[in-house]
Design an enzyme around this catalytic site. Structure first.
Site, PDB file in Angstrom:
ATOM      1  CG  ASP A 168      -2.030  -0.935   1.145  1.00 56.92           C
ATOM      2  OD1 ASP A 168      -2.374  -1.291   0.016  1.00 56.92           O
ATOM      3  OD2 ASP A 168      -2.577  -1.323   2.202  1.00 56.92           O
ATOM      4  CG  MET A 189      -7.980   6.991   7.088  1.00 60.53           C
ATOM      5  SD  MET A 189      -8.853   5.665   6.243  1.00 60.53           S
ATOM      6  CE  MET A 189      -9.305   4.597   7.615  1.00 60.53           C
ATOM      7  CE  LYS A 236      -7.267   0.576  -0.983  1.00 62.10           C
ATOM      8  NZ  LYS A 236      -8.502  -0.120  -0.633  1.00 62.10           N
TER       9      LYS A 236
END
Ligand code: SAH
Length: 466
Positions: free
Chosen positions: A251, A386, A273
């Protein structure tokens, strides 16, 4: 990415000619190394050290008892200027450049086109150590460490192994052969050579028969937590699996210095991502992992932090189960652990919080919903992943549910990396301070925790990084 000024290569000296200009101590030191090569060695010196004269007499080098002249260096592979005198050395530099030969001025990095590394010699195994001239002392220390660690027989094992390479082609290419050689160098070889070099070949034969009868390892996927970024926070197991992987699927949050630990031949696939940016669709990732597993590869699926935390792990596991590929989970240090360590706090504390929540700022539907009434109570601690984009939303919900304006909030960017930064704020000031800080790395937001003594924390960090 590191920026190597000097790129290490191994030069074939078999039919080359190497010229050393100068006959003193510096020349002798270089010649001791150069005489280990198969090159033709020429020394130009109007007066030469006894040792050099000795080598010339025994035919190990050619001694020319005058200074280098125009034309002498044509066709030379390497030239060493070893006069320990700037004027004389620079004359050789000019001559070498005109002749198109690579030049080294002893102890003068600035004027050298190449440098000679510190060498650990277990011929045919050669280890070259370079520090870009920055720390010769360190290079010598590393050399001494390696000299002590590498058995003197390593060279012999490699030499005997080489004669066996052809036979090993009976094993399928790739993993099977690697497993064979690993067994040889790490276990059977050293045991055999302990009772003499003659014992090595029979041991190789037995080992080959043993490996030929093994069935190929089935494909397997290890979901590995890469931790928050600092390679030293990897688990030993993660390191080993990276070292054995055929394929590494990683990732965006996995740092380059961790990918460096993958086997050189491993196939590295970036399925990065970015929070809201372009991404590889999850279905595509699922299919990709299952596909490599089905083809018999040893796959490491590398995820930032811990792979069980906001990592969409279950979807990938389902895909593997459907494809009949075996898997395992190797935990890693999650961002909350690294970030709370950066704050100098503990995640739970007697009398303050007996529980801690890991929550996400957004999910597939947008900003994520939580039990805001509960989170708004005094003393609650939550690690918000996040949470950058959702900061204003989270603040709004919490205040609406009665949270105090001065609830401590900490932001940790790039936890565990040299670029780590910490911001202490309050719920009231969160969106403002976040905007002001303009953080572009991953950020973990801690609700209910303040950095412990911000000043001493910073000084301790600087010490650690120094
Ligand atoms: N599985 C990961 C989390 C993936 S979600 C883990 O266990 O850490 C991605 C979020 O993790 C980022 O938006 C950020 O909130 C957090 N994060 C990951 N690495 C981080 C780091 N080094 N410093 C701060 N936050 C980090």
């Amino acid at each position: 990415m590191s920026q190597m000024q000097h790129f290490p290569i191994f030069l074939n000296t078999r039919s080359g000619r190497i010229v050393v200009s100068g006959g003193g101590d510096a020349a002798v030191a270089k010649l001791r190394l150069l005489l280990k090569t198969e090159a033709r060695i020429e020394v130009y010196a109007s007066s030469a050290d006894d040792e050099i004269t000795g080598w010339a007499k025994s035919g190990q080098l050619r001694l020319v008892t005058r200074d280098v002249r125009e034309g002498d260096l044509v066709g030379a592979q390497l030239v060493y200027a070893a006069h320990e005198d700037d004027l004389l050395d620079m004359r050789i530099v000019a001559l070498a450049k005109r002749a198109g030969a690579l030049i080294n001025v002893v102890d003068d990095l600035e004027n050298s086109e190449f440098i000679t590394p510190a060498i650990v010699d277990r011929d045919p195994v050669t280890i070259a150590i370079g520090t870009e001239g920055a720390a010769p002392v360190l290079a010598r220390k590393i050399k001494a460490d390696l000299e002590a660690r590498l058995p003197v027989q390593l060279g012999a094992l490699a030499r005997i192994g080489k004669t066996f390479r052809h036979a090993v082609e009976a094993l399928p290419f790739g993993r099977a052969r690697r497993d064979f050689w690993r067994d040889y160098y790490e276990s059977k070889g050293p045991i055999a050579i302990a009772s003499g070099e003659d014992a090595v070949e029979p041991a190789l034969e037995t080992l080959l028969v043993d490996h030929m009868s093994r069935t190929a390892r089935a494909g397997h996927v290890a979901f590995v937590g890469a931790g928050p970024g600092d390679p030293e926070l990897l688990t030993l197991k993660a390191r080993r699996l990276l070292d054995e992987a055929d394929v590494v699927i990683y990732d965006r949050l996995v740092s380059p210095s961790i990918l460096e630990l993958a086997r050189r031949e491993a196939h590295l696939i970036d399925v990065g991502k970015t929070g809201f940016g372009p991404s590889t669709p999850q279905e595509h990732i699922n299919a990709l992992i299952a596909d490599h597993g089905t083809k018999g590869r040893q796959v490491v699926r590398l995820k930032g932090g811990d792979c069980t935390v906001f990592g969409r792990l279950d979807e990938e596991i389902d895909a593997l189960d459907a494809a009949g590929v075996s898997w395992q989970i190797v935990p890693g240090i999650t961002a909350a652990s690294a970030s709370v360590a950066a704050l100098g706090q503990s995640l739970t504390k007697r009398g303050r919080n007996a529980s801690v929540r890991l929550i996400t700022g957004h999910d597939m539907q947008g900003f994520a919903d939580h039990d805001w009434a509960d989170l708004a109570r005094d003393g609650q601690v939550a690690a918000i992943y996040m949470g950058k984009k959702a900061a204003r939303f989270i603040q709004g919900r919490l205040l609406m549910h009665g949270a105090s304006h001065d609830t401590p909030v900490s932001l940790v960017e790039n936890a565990s990396l040299p670029s780590q930064s910490i911001i202490g704020t309050t719920l009231a000031n969160l969106p403002k301070d976040l905007a002001k800080a303009d953080l572009d790395g991953p950020v973990l937001t801690f609700l209910g925790l303040a950095p412990r003594a911000a000043a001493s924390q910073t000084s301790q960090m600087t010490q650690e990084l120094a």
